[in-house]
Design a protein around this motif. Sequence first.
Motif, PDB file in Angstrom:
ATOM      1  N   CYS A 120      14.302  50.022 -12.007  1.00 17.64           N
ATOM      2  CA  CYS A 120      13.590  49.100 -11.114  1.00 17.64           C
ATOM      3  C   CYS A 120      12.757  49.864 -10.092  1.00 17.64           C
ATOM      4  CB  CYS A 120      14.606  48.209 -10.410  1.00 17.64           C
ATOM      5  SG  CYS A 120      13.867  47.074  -9.222  1.00 17.64           S
ATOM      6  N   SER A 121      11.499  49.434  -9.940  1.00 18.22           N
ATOM      7  CA  SER A 121      10.611  50.130  -9.013  1.00 18.22           C
ATOM      8  C   SER A 121      10.877  49.760  -7.555  1.00 18.22           C
ATOM      9  CB  SER A 121       9.149  49.854  -9.372  1.00 18.22           C
ATOM     10  OG  SER A 121       8.951  48.460  -9.373  1.00 18.22           O
ATOM     11  N   GLY A 122      11.815  48.838  -7.316  1.00 18.16           N
ATOM     12  CA  GLY A 122      12.231  48.556  -5.934  1.00 18.16           C
ATOM     13  C   GLY A 122      12.765  49.826  -5.275  1.00 18.16           C
ATOM     14  N   ASP A 123      13.323  50.704  -6.116  1.00 20.89           N
ATOM     15  CA  ASP A 123      13.788  52.019  -5.674  1.00 20.89           C
ATOM     16  C   ASP A 123      14.643  52.003  -4.412  1.00 20.89           C
ATOM     17  OD1 ASP A 123      13.200  53.724  -7.708  1.00 20.89           O
ATOM     18  OD2 ASP A 123      11.211  54.295  -6.958  1.00 20.89           O
ATOM     19  N   CYS A 124      15.589  51.079  -4.387  1.00 21.11           N
ATOM     20  CA  CYS A 124      16.564  51.094  -3.295  1.00 21.11           C
ATOM     21  C   CYS A 124      17.514  52.263  -3.597  1.00 21.11           C
ATOM     22  CB  CYS A 124      17.313  49.767  -3.257  1.00 21.11           C
ATOM     23  SG  CYS A 124      16.171  48.357  -3.218  1.00 21.11           S
ATOM     24  N   LEU A 125      17.620  53.174  -2.677  1.00 20.68           N
ATOM     25  CA  LEU A 125      18.290  54.446  -2.970  1.00 20.68           C
ATOM     26  C   LEU A 125      19.771  54.285  -3.313  1.00 20.68           C
ATOM     27  CD1 LEU A 125      16.674  56.729  -0.228  1.00 20.68           C
ATOM     28  CD2 LEU A 125      16.015  56.465  -2.636  1.00 20.68           C
ATOM     29  N   PHE A 126      20.350  53.144  -2.880  1.00 24.12           N
ATOM     30  CA  PHE A 126      21.784  52.918  -3.095  1.00 24.12           C
ATOM     31  C   PHE A 126      22.063  52.230  -4.422  1.00 24.12           C
ATOM     32  CE2 PHE A 126      19.685  50.160  -0.001  1.00 24.12           C
ATOM     33  CZ  PHE A 126      19.600  48.978  -0.722  1.00 24.12           C
ATOM     34  N   CYS A 127      21.027  51.917  -5.222  1.00 24.58           N
ATOM     35  CA  CYS A 127      21.187  51.065  -6.404  1.00 24.58           C
ATOM     36  C   CYS A 127      21.053  51.881  -7.690  1.00 24.58           C
ATOM     37  CB  CYS A 127      20.113  49.968  -6.353  1.00 24.58           C
ATOM     38  SG  CYS A 127      20.056  48.930  -7.824  1.00 24.58           S
ATOM     39  N   SER A 128      21.954  51.640  -8.628  1.00 20.35           N
ATOM     40  CA  SER A 128      21.905  52.423  -9.870  1.00 20.35           C
ATOM     41  C   SER A 128      20.716  52.025 -10.746  1.00 20.35           C
ATOM     42  CB  SER A 128      23.214  52.277 -10.651  1.00 20.35           C
ATOM     43  OG  SER A 128      23.422  50.937 -11.030  1.00 20.35           O
ATOM     44  N   PHE A 129      20.095  50.857 -10.488  1.00 21.48           N
ATOM     45  CA  PHE A 129      18.917  50.459 -11.264  1.00 21.48           C
ATOM     46  C   PHE A 129      17.644  51.155 -10.766  1.00 21.48           C
ATOM     47  CE2 PHE A 129      21.075  46.035 -11.638  1.00 21.48           C
ATOM     48  CZ  PHE A 129      21.935  46.523 -12.601  1.00 21.48           C
ATOM     49  N   ALA A 130      17.665  51.700  -9.551  1.00 25.04           N
ATOM     50  CA  ALA A 130      16.466  52.314  -8.972  1.00 25.04           C
ATOM     51  C   ALA A 130      15.943  53.414  -9.899  1.00 25.04           C
ATOM     52  CB  ALA A 130      16.792  52.894  -7.601  1.00 25.04           C
ATOM     53  N   LYS A 131      14.631  53.351 -10.177  1.00 27.00           N
ATOM     54  CA  LYS A 131      14.018  54.362 -11.065  1.00 27.00           C
ATOM     55  C   LYS A 131      14.323  55.760 -10.555  1.00 27.00           C
ATOM     56  CE  LYS A 131       9.952  52.520 -13.306  1.00 27.00           C
ATOM     57  NZ  LYS A 131       8.684  51.931 -12.969  1.00 27.00           N
ATOM     58  N   VAL A 132      14.190  55.917  -9.244  1.00 24.50           N
ATOM     59  CA  VAL A 132      14.331  57.227  -8.620  1.00 24.50           C
ATOM     60  C   VAL A 132      15.726  57.823  -8.864  1.00 24.50           C
ATOM     61  CG1 VAL A 132      15.064  56.306  -6.365  1.00 24.50           C
ATOM     62  CG2 VAL A 132      13.830  58.463  -6.460  1.00 24.50           C
ATOM     63  N   ASN A 133      16.712  56.966  -9.100  1.00 26.53           N
ATOM     64  CA  ASN A 133      18.072  57.480  -9.305  1.00 26.53           C
ATOM     65  C   ASN A 133      18.331  57.935 -10.744  1.00 26.53           C
ATOM     66  OD1 ASN A 133      18.899  57.347  -6.673  1.00 26.53           O
ATOM     67  ND2 ASN A 133      19.651  55.245  -6.836  1.00 26.53           N
ATOM     68  N   ASP A 134      17.416  57.567 -11.647  1.00 24.22           N
ATOM     69  CA  ASP A 134      17.436  58.137 -12.985  1.00 24.22           C
ATOM     70  C   ASP A 134      18.771  57.917 -13.720  1.00 24.22           C
ATOM     71  OD1 ASP A 134      16.007  59.494 -14.910  1.00 24.22           O
ATOM     72  OD2 ASP A 134      16.867  61.452 -14.387  1.00 24.22           O
ATOM     73  N   VAL A 135      19.357  56.741 -13.524  1.00 26.41           N
ATOM     74  CA  VAL A 135      20.642  56.453 -14.184  1.00 26.41           C
ATOM     75  C   VAL A 135      20.404  55.728 -15.506  1.00 26.41           C
ATOM     76  CG1 VAL A 135      22.850  55.200 -14.005  1.00 26.41           C
ATOM     77  CG2 VAL A 135      21.887  56.331 -11.984  1.00 26.41           C
ATOM     78  N   PHE A 136      19.629  54.640 -15.444  1.00 18.81           N
ATOM     79  CA  PHE A 136      19.346  53.857 -16.647  1.00 18.81           C
ATOM     80  C   PHE A 136      17.897  54.087 -17.073  1.00 18.81           C
ATOM     81  CE2 PHE A 136      22.678  51.260 -14.454  1.00 18.81           C
ATOM     82  CZ  PHE A 136      23.665  51.423 -15.409  1.00 18.81           C
ATOM     83  N   HIS A 137      17.677  54.223 -18.373  1.00 26.38           N
ATOM     84  CA  HIS A 137      16.320  54.503 -18.857  1.00 26.38           C
ATOM     85  C   HIS A 137      15.774  53.395 -19.743  1.00 26.38           C
ATOM     86  CE1 HIS A 137      18.293  58.423 -17.954  1.00 26.38           C
ATOM     87  NE2 HIS A 137      17.234  58.474 -17.174  1.00 26.38           N
TER      88      HIS A 137
END
Length: 332
Positions: free
Chosen positions: A66-83
Amino acid sequence: MHVEDILNKTRSGDVPSKDDLVFLLSMPPDSVDTYMVMAEAARISKELSGRKAEVHAQFALNLAPCSGDCLFCSFAKVNDVFHEATELSAEEAVAYARQFEDDGANAVFMMSTAGYPFERFIEVSEEVRKNLKPETTMVANVGDQSLLHARRLKDAGFAGVYHALRLREGTDSTLSAEKRKRSIRNFLEAGLEVGTCVEPVGPEHTNEELAEMIEFTASFNPAFSGAARRIPIPGTEMAKRGVISELRMAQIVAVTRLGMPRTVMGNCTHEPCTLGAIAGANLFWAEVGANPRDVEEKTEEGRGGTVGRCRTLYQESDWDVWDGPSRYYNKG
Ligand code: SF4
Protein backbone atom coordinates in the motif's frame (compact mmCIF):
# COMPACT_ATOMS: atom_id res chain seq x y z
CA MET A 1 -2.40 17.43 42.05
CA HIS A 2 -3.66 14.13 43.51
CA VAL A 3 -5.05 11.15 41.73
CA GLU A 4 -7.99 11.05 44.18
CA ASP A 5 -9.02 14.59 43.15
CA ILE A 6 -9.13 13.57 39.49
CA LEU A 7 -11.04 10.39 40.28
CA ASN A 8 -13.56 12.36 42.35
CA LYS A 9 -14.00 14.68 39.39
CA THR A 10 -14.72 11.77 37.04
CA ARG A 11 -17.07 10.13 39.58
CA SER A 12 -19.26 13.20 39.42
CA GLY A 13 -19.38 12.79 35.62
CA ASP A 14 -16.82 15.48 34.73
CA VAL A 15 -14.19 14.82 32.09
CA PRO A 16 -10.61 15.45 33.28
CA SER A 17 -8.66 18.36 31.74
CA LYS A 18 -5.69 17.80 29.46
CA ASP A 19 -3.36 18.53 32.39
CA ASP A 20 -5.19 15.90 34.45
CA LEU A 21 -4.77 13.35 31.65
CA VAL A 22 -1.05 14.12 31.35
CA PHE A 23 -0.72 13.71 35.13
CA LEU A 24 -2.43 10.31 35.06
CA LEU A 25 -0.35 9.16 32.08
CA SER A 26 2.84 10.26 33.83
CA MET A 27 2.38 7.95 36.81
CA PRO A 28 4.42 4.73 36.80
CA PRO A 29 2.32 1.96 35.21
CA ASP A 30 3.00 -0.37 38.16
CA SER A 31 2.09 2.15 40.88
CA VAL A 32 -0.81 1.84 43.30
CA ASP A 33 -2.24 5.06 41.87
CA THR A 34 -2.28 3.65 38.32
CA TYR A 35 -4.01 0.51 39.60
CA MET A 36 -6.64 2.78 41.17
CA VAL A 37 -7.12 4.52 37.82
CA MET A 38 -7.47 1.16 36.07
CA ALA A 39 -10.01 -0.02 38.66
CA GLU A 40 -12.06 3.17 38.29
CA ALA A 41 -11.96 2.94 34.48
CA ALA A 42 -13.17 -0.67 34.65
CA ARG A 43 -15.93 0.38 37.07
CA ILE A 44 -17.13 3.06 34.63
CA SER A 45 -16.93 0.71 31.62
CA LYS A 46 -18.92 -1.94 33.48
CA GLU A 47 -21.50 0.57 34.64
CA LEU A 48 -22.01 1.91 31.11
CA SER A 49 -22.12 -1.47 29.39
CA GLY A 50 -24.03 -3.42 32.05
CA ARG A 51 -20.89 -5.50 32.81
CA LYS A 52 -21.05 -6.94 29.28
CA ALA A 53 -18.12 -6.49 26.93
CA GLU A 54 -18.28 -6.86 23.15
CA VAL A 55 -16.20 -8.83 20.69
CA HIS A 56 -16.02 -7.50 17.15
CA ALA A 57 -14.40 -9.44 14.33
CA GLN A 58 -12.51 -8.20 11.30
CA PHE A 59 -11.41 -9.66 7.99
CA ALA A 60 -9.59 -7.95 5.12
CA LEU A 61 -10.99 -7.95 1.61
CA ASN A 62 -7.52 -7.61 0.14
CA LEU A 63 -3.83 -7.84 0.79
CA ALA A 64 -1.58 -5.53 -1.20
CA PRO A 65 1.53 -3.40 -0.87
CA CYS A 66 0.00 0.00 0.00
CA SER A 67 1.30 3.42 -0.99
CA GLY A 68 -0.19 4.91 2.19
CA ASP A 69 3.20 3.87 3.60
CA CYS A 70 2.25 4.05 7.24
CA LEU A 71 5.52 2.97 8.82
CA PHE A 72 3.80 0.80 11.44
CA CYS A 73 1.80 -1.25 8.89
CA SER A 74 2.93 -4.49 7.28
CA PHE A 75 1.06 -3.55 4.06
CA ALA A 76 3.16 -0.38 3.61
CA LYS A 77 5.23 -0.63 0.41
CA VAL A 78 8.20 0.85 2.21
CA ASN A 79 8.21 -2.04 4.69
CA ASP A 80 8.70 -4.55 1.89
CA VAL A 81 6.78 -7.36 3.62
CA PHE A 82 4.13 -8.26 1.04
CA HIS A 83 4.82 -8.13 -2.70
CA GLU A 84 1.79 -9.75 -4.29
CA ALA A 85 -1.71 -8.27 -4.35
CA THR A 86 -4.50 -10.72 -3.58
CA GLU A 87 -8.18 -10.26 -2.86
CA LEU A 88 -11.09 -12.28 -1.61
CA SER A 89 -13.91 -13.31 -3.91
CA ALA A 90 -17.38 -12.21 -2.83
CA GLU A 91 -18.08 -15.85 -1.83
CA GLU A 92 -15.00 -15.95 0.41
CA ALA A 93 -15.99 -12.65 2.01
CA VAL A 94 -19.49 -13.98 2.69
CA ALA A 95 -18.02 -17.14 4.23
CA TYR A 96 -15.77 -15.15 6.61
CA ALA A 97 -18.63 -12.87 7.62
CA ARG A 98 -21.03 -15.73 8.24
CA GLN A 99 -18.43 -17.54 10.30
CA PHE A 100 -18.08 -14.45 12.52
CA GLU A 101 -21.86 -14.25 12.81
CA ASP A 102 -22.02 -17.93 13.82
CA ASP A 103 -19.20 -17.40 16.33
CA GLY A 104 -21.30 -14.69 18.02
CA ALA A 105 -19.29 -11.58 17.07
CA ASN A 106 -21.26 -8.45 17.99
CA ALA A 107 -20.12 -6.69 14.81
CA VAL A 108 -18.49 -7.78 11.55
CA PHE A 109 -15.72 -5.47 10.29
CA MET A 110 -14.65 -5.45 6.64
CA MET A 111 -11.27 -3.90 5.99
CA SER A 112 -9.42 -2.97 2.81
CA THR A 113 -6.15 -1.21 2.06
CA ALA A 114 -6.34 2.44 1.00
CA GLY A 115 -5.87 1.57 -2.70
CA TYR A 116 -8.68 -1.01 -2.95
CA PRO A 117 -11.32 0.17 -5.47
CA PHE A 118 -14.29 1.71 -3.66
CA GLU A 119 -16.84 0.36 -6.15
CA ARG A 120 -15.56 -3.15 -5.58
CA PHE A 121 -15.77 -2.61 -1.82
CA ILE A 122 -19.43 -1.61 -2.15
CA GLU A 123 -20.20 -4.53 -4.49
CA VAL A 124 -18.74 -7.14 -2.12
CA SER A 125 -20.30 -5.44 0.93
CA GLU A 126 -23.74 -5.61 -0.62
CA GLU A 127 -23.26 -9.31 -1.26
CA VAL A 128 -22.14 -9.84 2.35
CA ARG A 129 -25.07 -7.77 3.67
CA LYS A 130 -27.56 -9.91 1.73
CA ASN A 131 -26.15 -13.06 3.29
CA LEU A 132 -26.12 -11.93 6.92
CA LYS A 133 -29.03 -11.66 9.35
CA PRO A 134 -30.66 -8.23 9.04
CA GLU A 135 -29.76 -7.40 12.65
CA THR A 136 -26.03 -8.19 12.26
CA THR A 137 -23.94 -5.05 12.62
CA MET A 138 -21.56 -4.37 9.73
CA VAL A 139 -18.66 -1.92 10.07
CA ALA A 140 -16.32 -0.63 7.34
CA ASN A 141 -12.62 -0.06 7.94
CA VAL A 142 -11.52 1.79 4.81
CA GLY A 143 -9.38 4.74 3.72
CA ASP A 144 -10.39 8.40 3.68
CA GLN A 145 -13.73 9.06 2.01
CA SER A 146 -15.83 11.91 0.64
CA LEU A 147 -19.32 12.61 1.96
CA LEU A 148 -20.75 10.94 -1.15
CA HIS A 149 -18.79 7.76 -0.49
CA ALA A 150 -19.72 7.87 3.20
CA ARG A 151 -23.40 7.92 2.17
CA ARG A 152 -22.81 4.98 -0.17
CA LEU A 153 -21.38 2.99 2.76
CA LYS A 154 -24.46 3.80 4.81
CA ASP A 155 -26.72 2.74 1.91
CA ALA A 156 -24.78 -0.52 1.54
CA GLY A 157 -25.87 -1.46 5.04
CA PHE A 158 -22.99 -0.41 7.28
CA ALA A 159 -23.94 0.84 10.75
CA GLY A 160 -20.63 2.58 11.10
CA VAL A 161 -16.92 2.73 10.40
CA TYR A 162 -13.64 2.43 12.21
CA HIS A 163 -11.50 5.49 11.52
CA ALA A 164 -8.59 6.91 13.48
CA LEU A 165 -6.32 9.88 13.28
CA ARG A 166 -3.18 7.96 14.08
CA LEU A 167 -0.42 9.29 16.33
CA ARG A 168 2.03 11.40 14.32
CA GLU A 169 -0.21 11.15 11.26
CA GLY A 170 1.57 12.72 8.31
CA THR A 171 4.99 12.09 9.86
CA ASP A 172 4.88 8.33 10.37
CA SER A 173 2.49 7.98 7.43
CA THR A 174 2.06 9.77 4.11
CA LEU A 175 -1.59 10.47 4.89
CA SER A 176 -2.88 13.92 5.72
CA ALA A 177 -4.14 14.50 9.27
CA GLU A 178 -6.62 17.05 7.92
CA LYS A 179 -8.02 14.53 5.47
CA ARG A 180 -8.42 11.94 8.23
CA LYS A 181 -10.39 14.45 10.30
CA ARG A 182 -12.50 15.48 7.30
CA SER A 183 -13.36 11.83 6.62
CA ILE A 184 -14.53 11.42 10.22
CA ARG A 185 -16.82 14.44 9.76
CA ASN A 186 -18.11 12.97 6.48
CA PHE A 187 -18.89 9.63 8.08
CA LEU A 188 -20.75 11.31 10.93
CA GLU A 189 -22.68 13.52 8.54
CA ALA A 190 -23.72 10.46 6.55
CA GLY A 191 -25.23 8.97 9.72
CA LEU A 192 -22.49 6.40 10.33
CA GLU A 193 -21.24 5.80 13.88
CA VAL A 194 -17.47 6.22 14.11
CA GLY A 195 -15.38 3.98 16.35
CA THR A 196 -11.84 5.15 16.96
CA CYS A 197 -8.76 4.67 19.11
CA VAL A 198 -5.52 6.24 20.34
CA GLU A 199 -3.10 4.24 18.21
CA PRO A 200 -0.56 2.91 17.45
CA VAL A 201 1.20 3.82 20.70
CA GLY A 202 4.98 3.39 20.87
CA PRO A 203 7.53 4.22 23.56
CA GLU A 204 8.43 7.51 21.83
CA HIS A 205 5.00 9.10 22.20
CA THR A 206 4.87 11.72 24.94
CA ASN A 207 2.13 11.94 27.54
CA GLU A 208 1.13 15.31 26.01
CA GLU A 209 0.68 13.70 22.59
CA LEU A 210 -1.42 10.90 24.11
CA ALA A 211 -3.56 13.34 26.11
CA GLU A 212 -4.16 15.47 23.01
CA MET A 213 -5.21 12.41 21.05
CA ILE A 214 -7.53 11.27 23.86
CA GLU A 215 -9.17 14.71 23.74
CA PHE A 216 -9.45 14.58 19.96
CA THR A 217 -11.23 11.21 20.07
CA ALA A 218 -13.60 12.53 22.76
CA SER A 219 -14.40 15.59 20.63
CA PHE A 220 -16.67 13.76 18.19
CA ASN A 221 -18.55 11.49 20.63
CA PRO A 222 -17.37 8.23 19.02
CA ALA A 223 -19.02 4.81 19.24
CA PHE A 224 -15.95 3.86 21.23
CA SER A 225 -12.47 5.12 21.92
CA GLY A 226 -9.61 3.25 23.54
CA ALA A 227 -5.92 2.62 23.06
CA ALA A 228 -3.74 0.16 21.17
CA ARG A 229 -0.02 -0.33 21.22
CA ARG A 230 2.12 -0.58 18.11
CA ILE A 231 3.17 -4.11 17.22
CA PRO A 232 6.67 -4.10 15.73
CA ILE A 233 6.89 -5.47 12.19
CA PRO A 234 10.17 -7.42 12.24
CA GLY A 235 12.97 -5.94 10.12
CA THR A 236 11.37 -2.48 9.74
CA GLU A 237 12.81 0.88 10.76
CA MET A 238 9.92 1.44 13.12
CA ALA A 239 10.53 -1.84 14.94
CA LYS A 240 13.75 -0.29 16.21
CA ARG A 241 11.69 2.17 18.28
CA GLY A 242 10.47 -0.74 20.42
CA VAL A 243 7.17 -1.60 22.02
CA ILE A 244 5.37 -0.53 25.19
CA SER A 245 4.40 -3.17 27.74
CA GLU A 246 0.86 -4.51 28.05
CA LEU A 247 0.71 -2.85 31.46
CA ARG A 248 1.58 0.58 30.01
CA MET A 249 -1.04 -0.01 27.32
CA ALA A 250 -3.57 -0.90 30.03
CA GLN A 251 -2.76 2.36 31.80
CA ILE A 252 -3.43 4.33 28.59
CA VAL A 253 -6.66 2.36 28.01
CA ALA A 254 -7.80 3.35 31.51
CA VAL A 255 -6.87 7.01 31.15
CA THR A 256 -8.66 7.11 27.78
CA ARG A 257 -11.83 5.81 29.44
CA LEU A 258 -11.62 8.57 32.05
CA GLY A 259 -11.08 11.11 29.27
CA MET A 260 -14.36 10.22 27.50
CA PRO A 261 -17.80 11.58 28.31
CA ARG A 262 -20.30 9.02 29.63
CA THR A 263 -22.11 9.14 26.26
CA VAL A 264 -19.25 6.97 24.90
CA MET A 265 -20.03 3.42 25.99
CA GLY A 266 -17.19 1.57 24.28
CA ASN A 267 -13.52 1.45 25.22
CA CYS A 268 -11.33 -0.77 23.05
CA THR A 269 -7.88 -2.21 23.11
CA HIS A 270 -5.85 -4.25 20.70
CA GLU A 271 -4.33 -6.77 20.84
CA PRO A 272 -6.73 -8.45 23.28
CA CYS A 273 -5.35 -9.15 26.78
CA THR A 274 -6.62 -9.59 30.32
CA LEU A 275 -4.71 -6.52 31.51
CA GLY A 276 -6.63 -4.39 29.00
CA ALA A 277 -9.93 -5.87 30.18
CA ILE A 278 -9.24 -5.20 33.85
CA ALA A 279 -8.24 -1.62 32.92
CA GLY A 280 -11.68 -0.98 31.41
CA ALA A 281 -11.49 -2.23 27.82
CA ASN A 282 -14.97 -3.52 26.93
CA LEU A 283 -14.16 -4.16 23.26
CA PHE A 284 -11.72 -6.64 21.71
CA TRP A 285 -11.27 -7.69 18.08
CA ALA A 286 -10.91 -11.10 16.56
CA GLU A 287 -9.17 -11.16 13.17
CA VAL A 288 -8.79 -13.46 10.19
CA GLY A 289 -7.12 -13.04 6.80
CA ALA A 290 -4.68 -10.21 6.15
CA ASN A 291 -3.76 -8.05 9.14
CA PRO A 292 -1.65 -4.86 9.09
CA ARG A 293 0.15 -5.92 12.29
CA ASP A 294 1.14 -9.34 11.01
CA VAL A 295 3.58 -10.71 8.45
CA GLU A 296 1.48 -13.87 7.95
CA GLU A 297 -0.93 -13.69 5.01
CA LYS A 298 -3.54 -15.37 7.21
CA THR A 299 -3.37 -13.81 10.63
CA GLU A 300 -5.29 -16.73 12.14
CA GLU A 301 -2.01 -18.60 11.60
CA GLY A 302 -0.11 -15.74 13.28
CA ARG A 303 -1.13 -12.98 15.69
CA GLY A 304 -4.90 -12.95 15.09
CA GLY A 305 -7.23 -14.21 17.83
CA THR A 306 -10.62 -15.86 17.36
CA VAL A 307 -13.95 -14.68 18.76
CA GLY A 308 -13.74 -17.61 21.21
CA ARG A 309 -10.29 -16.54 22.40
CA CYS A 310 -11.52 -12.97 23.03
CA ARG A 311 -14.49 -14.30 24.98
CA THR A 312 -12.19 -16.45 27.11
CA LEU A 313 -9.99 -13.44 27.91
CA TYR A 314 -13.09 -11.60 29.10
CA GLN A 315 -14.23 -14.50 31.23
CA GLU A 316 -10.74 -14.67 32.79
CA SER A 317 -11.08 -10.96 33.62
CA ASP A 318 -14.52 -11.29 35.24
CA TRP A 319 -16.44 -9.72 32.39
CA ASP A 320 -19.56 -11.14 30.77
CA VAL A 321 -19.91 -10.87 27.00
CA TRP A 322 -22.86 -9.19 25.27
CA ASP A 323 -25.03 -11.42 23.14
CA GLY A 324 -26.51 -9.62 20.10
CA PRO A 325 -25.77 -6.68 17.80
CA SER A 326 -23.22 -4.13 19.01
CA ARG A 327 -24.67 -1.46 21.28
CA TYR A 328 -21.74 0.84 20.58
CA TYR A 329 -22.66 1.06 16.89
CA ASN A 330 -26.43 1.08 17.31
CA LYS A 331 -26.95 3.84 19.83
CA GLY A 332 -30.36 4.55 18.30
S1 SF4 B 1 -2.46 1.59 7.51
FE1 SF4 B 1 -3.85 1.58 5.71
S2 SF4 B 1 -3.17 3.33 4.45
FE2 SF4 B 1 -1.49 2.88 5.89
S3 SF4 B 1 -0.10 1.53 4.76
FE3 SF4 B 1 -1.51 0.22 5.97
S4 SF4 B 1 -3.21 -0.25 4.55
FE4 SF4 B 1 -2.08 1.51 3.68
